[in-house]
Scaffold this active site. Structure first.
Site, PDB file in Angstrom:
ATOM      1  N   CYS A 137      55.796  65.518  12.967  1.00 22.71           N
ATOM      2  CA  CYS A 137      57.006  65.354  12.168  1.00 22.71           C
ATOM      3  C   CYS A 137      58.250  66.045  12.720  1.00 22.71           C
ATOM      4  CB  CYS A 137      56.736  65.795  10.738  1.00 22.71           C
ATOM      5  SG  CYS A 137      55.578  67.150  10.573  1.00 22.71           S
ATOM      6  N   HIS A 153      62.562  70.208   7.684  1.00 24.14           N
ATOM      7  CA  HIS A 153      61.545  70.571   8.675  1.00 24.14           C
ATOM      8  C   HIS A 153      62.068  70.677  10.105  1.00 24.14           C
ATOM      9  CE1 HIS A 153      56.997  70.283   9.836  1.00 24.14           C
ATOM     10  NE2 HIS A 153      57.442  71.536   9.729  1.00 24.14           N
TER      11      HIS A 153
END
Length: 578
Positions: free
Chosen positions: A71, A127
């Site tokens: 990710c 993130h």
């Protein structure tokens, strides 16, 4: 005589007037988390996804879309338009309280789109690191942020669990927002916020365009076992033929994601914004079918592709992707096999917004907008670096039909699952085309020429049938693609059944030399060691922990030049002189 400062300011104001006068297309990017190739109906899945299918069939299905194997690298590539190995962001998902982060000196999408006059919003997952306040989304070009900073969270209370430590990760801009997250299902919460952003934008009467990234928590597993935090809604009896209980819960997680796509599209339509919108849906990497390292398997499926999350095989990096635009309504309905990299969205959408991609600084992404609008299945991209990682010594490269790969070492804790081909879960329920037409997306954007026969054709074209014989699969699983390069012809062998490196040594040498040349651009990523100062303190929050002195030199970069209607302005000069 005007001073140079006054002239620049006047030119800047003139451009702003032009921006307001010209209605910008609304741009929405929806990013699924750890969703597999075999988890959407238009790829042949047994899981119903009527809204996603309607978006895909009415738009363009991109069947050779590549992201990174996890990710953080994928989100780095999306927002910078650059390969993560050039940014030092390639080694994997960032753990909480590591000081590794995307450098604030990197100019990212929302900063450029703000210069085009857009209102910019991030809903959901960030993130990309947050050791200092300079790293936070609202200091990186996003006007608003509602979501979480780490890689995943509990679906019902907004907490993030890391290395035995639990803390809250729930934010509205820079304000702690635990109360807004508590006792609400995270996928639905993020969906509702995205709809709220659209409604507010429409109510404000702003004509300068909406740019919104929606980083859904679905279908990443949360803090607990998947069956311990199931969605509050289910498909009920319909999915009884899915014998695995965890897979049934996963199907319900997919329903939440599918509903999110429907709610966003419906909101755009209700606010009369749909006829000037572009909607992109992608997954950031393949599904984490099994996970022997962190134990965050989500029971998604990449079948029949080889590999999963954290693998450079197709199951880890070839992801679900589709784009719909109000400008595509006269194009033939089609599945495209154009080579497309996640970094390409930056220049492609920048061009869609009226910007000049040539003004984007030192990017690897390629602009597909004119090519997509033409309806031609011919990609301006002919090759791409799948990934280069230093610590693990893995890398892969695609040129045309050839894919050269050196994947994880066999004794790596992840390697036991890297050549997982998945289970054939298809054909267990009847495909409900009526449900697609009646979905929120189907009702909002349905084309008059979309009918059952066209849907069946598109679904067949988008579905990859099982490629490997049992003998080929067994041989493929035993093949070592780390101590030596493997070579695949992915035009005819997308499941990477047959390594043909031994009989194509010249091609291997040519592609390996390109990779080694690219490796010279590798920026080694910092250590993922956890800083105890970043652990949740009295506030019980994961939040920035380094002070301004520790962050010295981490100034936030801004776009230097913007080219609009032939006029080039030095915006930073105007700011510095004022």
């Amino acid at each position: 005589m005007y001073s140079s400062t006054v002239i620049v300011v006047l030119l800047y104001c003139t451009t702003i007037v032009q921006l307001v006068a010209t209605e910008k297309p609304n741009l929405v990017i929806i990013v699924a988390d750890d969703m597999g190739w075999n988890d959407v109906g238009f790829h042949g899945s047994e899981i119903p996804t009527p809204n996603l299918d309607a978006l895909a069939y009415n738009g363009i299905i991109l069947n050779r879309h590549y992201a990174l194997p996890s990710c953080t690298p994928s989100r780095s590539a999306l927002l910078t338009g650059k390969y993560p190995y050039k940014l030092g962001m390639q080694e994997g998902p960032l753990p909480a309280s590591t000081s590794v982060a995307l450098d604030p000196k990197e100019i990212i999408m929302p900063q450029y789109f703000k210069e085009l006059g857009y209102n910019t919003h991030l809903v959901g997952k960030w993130h990309l690191g947050y050791p200092t306040k300079a790293h936070l989304p609202t200091n990186r070009g996003f006007e608003t942020f509602f979501g979480y900073l780490n890689g995943y969270l509990d679906y019902y209370d907004g907490t993030h669990f890391e290395n035995g430590i639990s803390g809250i990760d729930a934010w509205r801009n820079t304000t702690k927002a635990w109360q807004e997250f508590y006792d609400k299902y995270a996928t639905t919460l993020i969906s509702d916020e995205a709809v709220n952003v659209i409604d507010k934008h429409a109510a404000s009467g702003k004509q300068n365009g909406l740019f919104m990234v929606v980083g859904s928590p679905a279908t990443h597993r949360g803090n607990r076992d998947i069956h311990l935090e199931p969605p509050p809604f289910t498909f009920g009896e319909r999915l009884n033929n899915i014998t695995d209980r965890n897979r049934r819960v996963y199907a319900d997680m997919m329903k939440g994601l599918d509903d999110c796509v429907g709610n966003i599209t419906e909101a755009l339509n209700r606010n009369k914004m749909i006829n000037n919108s572009v909607i992109v849906f992608i997954s950031d990497n393949g599904a984490a079918t099994t996970d022997t390292q962190w134990h965050y398997e989500n029971h998604g499926s990449n079948w029949p592709l080889k590999g999963e999350k954290m693998s450079l095989h197709e199951g880890g990096v070839r992801t679900v992707a589709t784009i719909w635009s109000s400008e595509f309504t006269n194009l033939d309905l089609q599945v495209q096999n154009r080579l497309f990299h996640i970094s390409d969205w930056f220049p492609t959408l920048f061009a869609a917004a009226g910007g000049d991609p040539n003004k984007l600084v030192d990017i690897d992404g390629i602009n597909h907008w004119d090519s997509l609008k033409s309806g031609k299945n011919d990609s301006p991209r002919k090759e791409l670096v799948v990934d280069i990682q230093g610590r693990r010594n893995v890398q892969a490269y695609i040129k045309g039909k050839w894919k050269l790969i050196r994947d994880y070492e066999r004794n790596d804790s992840r390697a036991d699952t890297d050549d997982y081909h998945g289970m054939n879960l298809r054909g267990k329920i009847e495909y409900n085309i009526t449900e697609i037409f009646n979905s929120k997306v189907g009702l909002a954007i349905k084309r008059s020429d979309l009918n059952e026969n066209t849907i069946e054709r598109l679904r067949n074209e988008a579905t990859i049938a099982e490629c490997c014989t049992p003998e080929e699969k067994e041989k493929s699983q035993a093949n070592d693609c780390h101590s030596k390069y493997c070579l695949y012809n992915i035009d005819v062998d997308p499941c990477e059944c047959n390594d043909i490196a031994a009989t194509n040594s010249v091609i291997v040498q040519q592609l390996a030399s390109i990779l080694e040349e690219q490796r010279k651009n590798l920026v080694e990523e910092g250590s993922f060691d956890l800083d105890s100062k970043g652990f949740p303190g009295e506030s019980n929050y994961w939040e920035p922990w380094l002070d301004n002195e520790a962050a010295k030199g981490q100034e936030i970069a801004k776009p230097l030049m913007v080219s609009l209607t032939g006029l080039t302005l030095s915006l930073n000069l105007a700011r510095n002189n004022n």
